[in-house]
Design a protein around this motif. Structure first.
Motif, PDB file in Angstrom:
ATOM      1  N   GLY A  34       0.834  -1.203   0.000  1.00 25.47           N
ATOM      2  CA  GLY A  34       0.000   0.000   0.000  1.00 25.47           C
ATOM      3  C   GLY A  34       0.864   1.246   0.000  1.00 25.47           C
ATOM      4  N   GLU A  78       1.704   4.664  -6.780  1.00 32.61           N
ATOM      5  CA  GLU A  78       0.512   4.072  -6.196  1.00 32.61           C
ATOM      6  C   GLU A  78      -0.527   3.820  -7.290  1.00 32.61           C
ATOM      7  OE1 GLU A  78      -2.365   4.795  -2.345  1.00 32.61           O
ATOM      8  OE2 GLU A  78      -1.668   6.560  -3.442  1.00 32.61           O
ATOM      9  N   PHE A 132      -1.557   0.125  -7.819  1.00 35.32           N
ATOM     10  CA  PHE A 132      -2.827  -0.170  -7.150  1.00 35.32           C
ATOM     11  C   PHE A 132      -4.041   0.510  -7.792  1.00 35.32           C
ATOM     12  CE2 PHE A 132       0.521  -0.515  -3.847  1.00 35.32           C
ATOM     13  CZ  PHE A 132       0.459  -1.886  -3.697  1.00 35.32           C
TER      14      PHE A 132
END
Length: 131
Positions: A13, A58, A62
């Motif tokens: 994350g 990110e 993701f």
């Protein structure tokens, strides 16, 4: 013979993305081949720049939508200023992959390297190496 356990974990994350980006920049700032290009960023505001790079990675890893920049345009400008094509681009990629491998292991870590390889390839096809 017993093999040591690999305690690296996958990128999970945003905190891991931020750790990876910061570690990469720390290495790039002292790398003999890349330092000049990265010192420019340090001068204009590394603390402001790193979250933007974190947003970018990110999004890549993701599928978030925080990044609002133009990756190709920014790096083209850096190439014009610092001649990042050729050996410097290869060094950037090597340093990124080394940093990923040092910090993380797993499918998302592998994807961080694969995506960087693809980006470097795309940039390298449009840039002319410095002479």
């Amino acid at each position: 013979m017993t093999r040591p356990t690999d305690h690296r974990r996958d990128i999970a994350g945003r905190p891991d993305v931020d750790r990876l980006v910061r570690s990469f920049y720390e290495r790039a700032l002292v790398d003999p081949m890349l330092a000049a290009a990265f010192e420019t960023l340090a001068t204009v505001g590394l603390d402001e720049h790193l979250p933007v790079v974190g947003d970018f990675w990110e999004q890549i890893l993701f599928r978030t939508t925080r990044y609002r920049g133009d990756f190709a345009l920014v790096h083209e400008a850096l190439n014009r200023q610092h001649g990042l094509a050729g050996e410097k681009l290869a060094r950037w990629l090597d340093l990124w992959c080394e940093t990923v491998d040092t910090e993380f292991a797993g499918p998302d870590a592998e994807r961080a390297k694969t995506k960087a390889i693809a980006m470097a390839g795309a940039l390298g096809r449009t840039w002319t190496p410095a002479t």
